[in-house]
Design a protein around this motif. Structure first.
Motif, PDB file in Angstrom:
ATOM      1  N   CYS A  45     -19.694  -0.650  14.526  1.00 32.59           N
ATOM      2  CA  CYS A  45     -19.377   0.788  14.467  1.00 32.59           C
ATOM      3  C   CYS A  45     -20.553   1.675  14.869  1.00 32.59           C
ATOM      4  N   ALA A  73     -15.330   6.634   9.622  1.00 34.09           N
ATOM      5  CA  ALA A  73     -14.901   5.451   8.872  1.00 34.09           C
ATOM      6  C   ALA A  73     -14.039   5.844   7.686  1.00 34.09           C
ATOM      7  N   ASN A  74     -14.467   6.872   6.995  1.00 34.58           N
ATOM      8  CA  ASN A  74     -13.843   7.217   5.722  1.00 34.58           C
ATOM      9  C   ASN A  74     -14.244   8.643   5.377  1.00 34.58           C
ATOM     10  N   LEU A 125     -19.518  -7.371   5.960  1.00 31.84           N
ATOM     11  CA  LEU A 125     -18.616  -6.811   6.984  1.00 31.84           C
ATOM     12  C   LEU A 125     -18.783  -7.655   8.238  1.00 31.84           C
ATOM     13  N   MET A 181     -14.182  -7.713   4.918  1.00 31.61           N
ATOM     14  CA  MET A 181     -15.086  -6.662   4.442  1.00 31.61           C
ATOM     15  C   MET A 181     -15.085  -6.560   2.929  1.00 31.61           C
ATOM     16  N   GLY A 190     -22.398   0.544  10.502  1.00 27.43           N
ATOM     17  CA  GLY A 190     -21.382  -0.484  10.665  1.00 27.43           C
ATOM     18  C   GLY A 190     -21.887  -1.882  10.358  1.00 27.43           C
ATOM     19  N   GLY A 191     -21.092  -2.853  10.763  1.00 29.64           N
ATOM     20  CA  GLY A 191     -21.370  -4.256  10.466  1.00 29.64           C
ATOM     21  C   GLY A 191     -22.767  -4.664  10.893  1.00 29.64           C
ATOM     22  N   GLY A 227     -15.387  -3.807   0.944  1.00 33.62           N
ATOM     23  CA  GLY A 227     -15.346  -2.355   1.152  1.00 33.62           C
ATOM     24  C   GLY A 227     -16.253  -1.574   0.221  1.00 33.62           C
ATOM     25  N   ARG A 228     -16.260  -1.967  -1.054  1.00 36.32           N
ATOM     26  CA  ARG A 228     -17.053  -1.204  -2.026  1.00 36.32           C
ATOM     27  C   ARG A 228     -18.554  -1.319  -1.726  1.00 36.32           C
ATOM     28  N   TRP A 244      -2.311   6.254  -1.513  1.00 37.42           N
ATOM     29  CA  TRP A 244      -3.545   5.477  -1.734  1.00 37.42           C
ATOM     30  C   TRP A 244      -4.466   5.610  -0.524  1.00 37.42           C
ATOM     31  N   ARG A 249      -8.112   7.496  -0.733  1.00 38.81           N
ATOM     32  CA  ARG A 249      -9.343   6.693  -0.643  1.00 38.81           C
ATOM     33  C   ARG A 249     -10.078   6.848   0.677  1.00 38.81           C
ATOM     34  N   ARG A 264      -4.265  -5.892   3.043  1.00 35.72           N
ATOM     35  CA  ARG A 264      -4.153  -4.438   2.867  1.00 35.72           C
ATOM     36  C   ARG A 264      -5.513  -3.767   2.698  1.00 35.72           C
ATOM     37  N   THR A 298       0.855  -1.187   0.000  1.00 34.30           N
ATOM     38  CA  THR A 298       0.000   0.000   0.000  1.00 34.30           C
ATOM     39  C   THR A 298       0.889   1.235   0.000  1.00 34.30           C
ATOM     40  N   ARG A 325     -14.441  10.116   2.629  1.00 35.16           N
ATOM     41  CA  ARG A 325     -15.337  10.234   1.466  1.00 35.16           C
ATOM     42  C   ARG A 325     -16.795   9.967   1.864  1.00 35.16           C
TER      43      ARG A 325
HETATM   44  N1  ACO Z   1      -3.496  -0.039  -0.815  1.00 37.13           N
HETATM   45  C1  ACO Z   1      -3.378  -0.059  -2.145  1.00 37.13           C
HETATM   46  N2  ACO Z   1      -4.297  -0.618  -2.952  1.00 37.13           N
HETATM   47  C2  ACO Z   1      -5.375  -1.166  -2.353  1.00 37.13           C
HETATM   48  C3  ACO Z   1      -5.541  -1.173  -0.948  1.00 37.13           C
HETATM   49  C4  ACO Z   1      -4.534  -0.579  -0.190  1.00 37.13           C
HETATM   50  N3  ACO Z   1      -4.603  -0.520   1.156  1.00 37.13           N
HETATM   51  N4  ACO Z   1      -6.702  -1.786  -0.658  1.00 37.13           N
HETATM   52  C5  ACO Z   1      -7.255  -2.139  -1.828  1.00 37.13           C
HETATM   53  N5  ACO Z   1      -6.458  -1.783  -2.852  1.00 37.13           N
HETATM   54  C6  ACO Z   1      -6.670  -1.964  -4.279  1.00 37.13           C
HETATM   55  C7  ACO Z   1      -7.656  -3.070  -4.565  1.00 37.13           C
HETATM   56  O1  ACO Z   1      -7.016  -4.337  -4.565  1.00 37.13           O
HETATM   57  C8  ACO Z   1      -8.131  -2.674  -5.936  1.00 37.13           C
HETATM   58  O2  ACO Z   1      -7.176  -3.072  -6.884  1.00 37.13           O
HETATM   59  P1  ACO Z   1      -7.627  -3.618  -8.342  1.00 37.13           P
HETATM   60  O3  ACO Z   1      -8.344  -2.471  -8.991  1.00 37.13           O
HETATM   61  O4  ACO Z   1      -6.318  -3.969  -8.968  1.00 37.13           O
HETATM   62  O5  ACO Z   1      -8.520  -4.779  -8.075  1.00 37.13           O
HETATM   63  C9  ACO Z   1      -8.145  -1.148  -5.903  1.00 37.13           C
HETATM   64  O6  ACO Z   1      -7.274  -0.793  -4.808  1.00 37.13           O
HETATM   65  C10 ACO Z   1      -9.509  -0.548  -5.656  1.00 37.13           C
HETATM   66  O7  ACO Z   1     -10.143  -1.257  -4.596  1.00 37.13           O
HETATM   67  P2  ACO Z   1     -11.585  -0.861  -4.094  1.00 37.13           P
HETATM   68  O8  ACO Z   1     -11.954  -1.770  -2.955  1.00 37.13           O
HETATM   69  O9  ACO Z   1     -12.523  -0.781  -5.231  1.00 37.13           O
HETATM   70  O10 ACO Z   1     -11.290   0.608  -3.559  1.00 37.13           O
HETATM   71  P3  ACO Z   1     -12.297   1.684  -3.034  1.00 37.13           P
HETATM   72  O11 ACO Z   1     -12.152   2.939  -3.775  1.00 37.13           O
HETATM   73  O12 ACO Z   1     -13.692   1.138  -2.876  1.00 37.13           O
HETATM   74  O13 ACO Z   1     -11.704   1.967  -1.578  1.00 37.13           O
HETATM   75  C11 ACO Z   1     -12.203   1.351   0.681  1.00 37.13           C
HETATM   76  C12 ACO Z   1     -11.641   0.909  -0.643  1.00 37.13           C
HETATM   77  C13 ACO Z   1     -11.345   2.472   1.212  1.00 37.13           C
HETATM   78  C14 ACO Z   1     -12.191   0.181   1.652  1.00 37.13           C
HETATM   79  C15 ACO Z   1     -13.642   1.880   0.482  1.00 37.13           C
HETATM   80  O14 ACO Z   1     -14.392   0.954  -0.267  1.00 37.13           O
HETATM   81  C16 ACO Z   1     -14.330   2.126   1.775  1.00 37.13           C
HETATM   82  O15 ACO Z   1     -13.955   2.998   2.536  1.00 37.13           O
HETATM   83  N6  ACO Z   1     -15.417   1.391   2.078  1.00 37.13           N
HETATM   84  C17 ACO Z   1     -16.151   1.559   3.311  1.00 37.13           C
HETATM   85  C18 ACO Z   1     -15.398   0.888   4.391  1.00 37.13           C
HETATM   86  C19 ACO Z   1     -15.937   1.206   5.725  1.00 37.13           C
HETATM   87  O16 ACO Z   1     -16.378   2.294   5.986  1.00 37.13           O
HETATM   88  N7  ACO Z   1     -15.857   0.234   6.597  1.00 37.13           N
HETATM   89  C20 ACO Z   1     -16.136   0.389   7.957  1.00 37.13           C
HETATM   90  C21 ACO Z   1     -17.557   0.327   8.281  1.00 37.13           C
HETATM   91  S1  ACO Z   1     -17.717   0.488   9.976  1.00 37.13           S
HETATM   92  C22 ACO Z   1     -17.701  -1.047  10.797  1.00 37.13           C
HETATM   93  O17 ACO Z   1     -18.755  -1.529  11.139  1.00 37.13           O
HETATM   94  C23 ACO Z   1     -16.455  -1.741  11.153  1.00 37.13           C
END
Ligand code: ACO
Length: 325
Positions: free
Chosen positions: A115, A254-255, A198, A215, A313-314, A217-218, A35, A39, A154, A31, A257
């Motif tokens: 969460c 969480a994020n 999740l 998770m 959250g989850g 994530g998307r 990135w 993100r 990652r 990572t 964005r």
């Molecule tokens: N570093 C570099 N690249 C990465 C990483 C990383 N840490 N993680 C994923 N990638 C890559 C992926 O493998 C993918 O590669 P590919 O295109 O070659 O397949 C690319 O980055 C894009 O991956 P996406 O999952 O589509 O990335 P996205 O823009 O959706 O961002 C993220 C991922 C940050 C997890 C986002 O989806 C997100 O924030 N989701 C919500 C997560 C969240 O809020 N969770 C907590 C909820 S609260 C709870 O209850 C715990």
């Protein structure tokens, strides 16, 4: 006509000393700082020391909140700890905190809504205070998420951190007007059809292990903004308040964005958004009281302010609360 409301008396928080930066993570998994920041908005997170338990972090936050409120622990008769990372399968970590505070009366229990736990905890305590069975409560969110992360994955290990936050609440008679202090409304939701998006891949009755967080994530991202804005609209409908009336928006961190997307969709001005995700990462049930504590300490959240809280959250679980400070 006067009504009983759960009024905030004080807030406090605790973060472990160890700070883990994106650059350090980039040395462990594939990572980069760029990135992660682009993100998620996360730049660093705090990680509990070896032997530092959820109980220790929750206790420190509770003590800070009691100090801030200027009240004695003996006047607390209810402790609700929101956590998904308890010290033991049982008893509840809340009873360890109760004992460490020297409280031998009242009730203490854990609540698990991942969460959304802090918002679920606030709503639960509000109901218990308003029925008259309890007078003063501690609502704590404390998490050691570093213990359930797969540090080789990652897609998840860059997102989470450890910490704790707490509020002291008291049942008070308020005039029953729009200017009342306290929790004005709360709205909770869950939909277990999303459970597999999740979750932790271990547990007491399934594998007999603790497991690791998994998770999609998307999928979480797609659901989050719509769910959050929907439940906040419910809070606005229930009170007659609008986005323009809000002094501070304290979302689950969480994020960046997701936070910005929800604020934009609701029409909440960016300068009213309290954001700590850059420094804390996602600390699950601890993120809202940690953010509140920062904004109270730096003088943003003041007595009389209208504060909007939300989390998702989850589960999925999600919820919102409107509080007059
Ligand atoms: N570093 C570099 N690249 C990465 C990483 C990383 N840490 N993680 C994923 N990638 C890559 C992926 O493998 C993918 O590669 P590919 O295109 O070659 O397949 C690319 O980055 C894009 O991956 P996406 O999952 O589509 O990335 P996205 O823009 O959706 O961002 C993220 C991922 C940050 C997890 C986002 O989806 C997100 O924030 N989701 C919500 C997560 C969240 O809020 N969770 C907590 C909820 S609260 C709870 O209850 C715990």
């Amino acid at each position: 006509m006067s009504v009983t409301r759960s009024v905030v008396l004080g807030s406090g928080s605790y973060l472990p000393k160890r700070v883990l930066t994106n650059a350090e993570l980039a040395a462990q998994v594939a990572t980069s700082d760029e990135w992660i920041v682009q993100r998620t908005g996360i730049r660093q997170r705090h990680i509990a020391a070896d032997g530092e338990l959820t109980m220790d972090m929750g206790l420190a936050a509770a003590k800070a909140a009691l100090d801030h409120a200027g009240i004695d622990a003996q006047s607390i008769d209810l402790i609700v700890l929101a956590t998904s990372t308890p010290d033991n399968t049982f008893p509840a970590t809340a009873v360890s905190i109760q004992a460490a505070l020297g409280i031998h009366h009242g009730a203490a229990f854990d609540l698990q809504a991942v969460c959304s736990g802090f918002v679920f905890g606030l709503a639960t305590v509000d109901g218990m205070l308003r029925t008259g069975g309890f007078k003063r409560a501690l609502v704590i969110g404390a998490e050691a998420f570093s213990r359930i992360l797969d540090w080789n994955d990652r897609t998840t290990c860059v997102l989470f951190g450890d910490g704790a936050g707490a509020l002291v609440l008291e049942a008070q008679q308020q005039p029953g007007t729009r200017e009342d202090r306290g929790i004005l409304t709360s709205h909770l939701r869950s939909d277990g059809r999303h459970k597999s998006k999740l979750y932790v891949d271990g547990g007491v009755s399934s594998t007999g292990t603790v497991g690791h967080l998994r998770m999609e994530g998307r999928e979480v991202f797609k659901f989050a903004v719509a769910a959050i804005t929907d439940v906040i609209e419910d809070a606005f409908r229930a009170t007659g308040y609008t986005a323009q009336d809000i002094d501070w928006f304290v979302p689950h961190q969480a994020n960046k964005r997701i936070i910005d997307g929800a604020a934009h969709k609701l029409g909440i001005a960016p300068e009213k958004v309290v954001s700590t995700v850059d420094l804390h990462g996602n600390t699950s049930a601890a993120s809202i009281p940690l953010a509140i504590s920062v904004a109270v300490q730096d003088g943003r959240i003041k007595r009389g302010d209208l504060v909007l809280l939300e989390a998702m959250g989850g589960g999925f679980t999600w919820g919102a609360a409107l509080v007059r400070w």
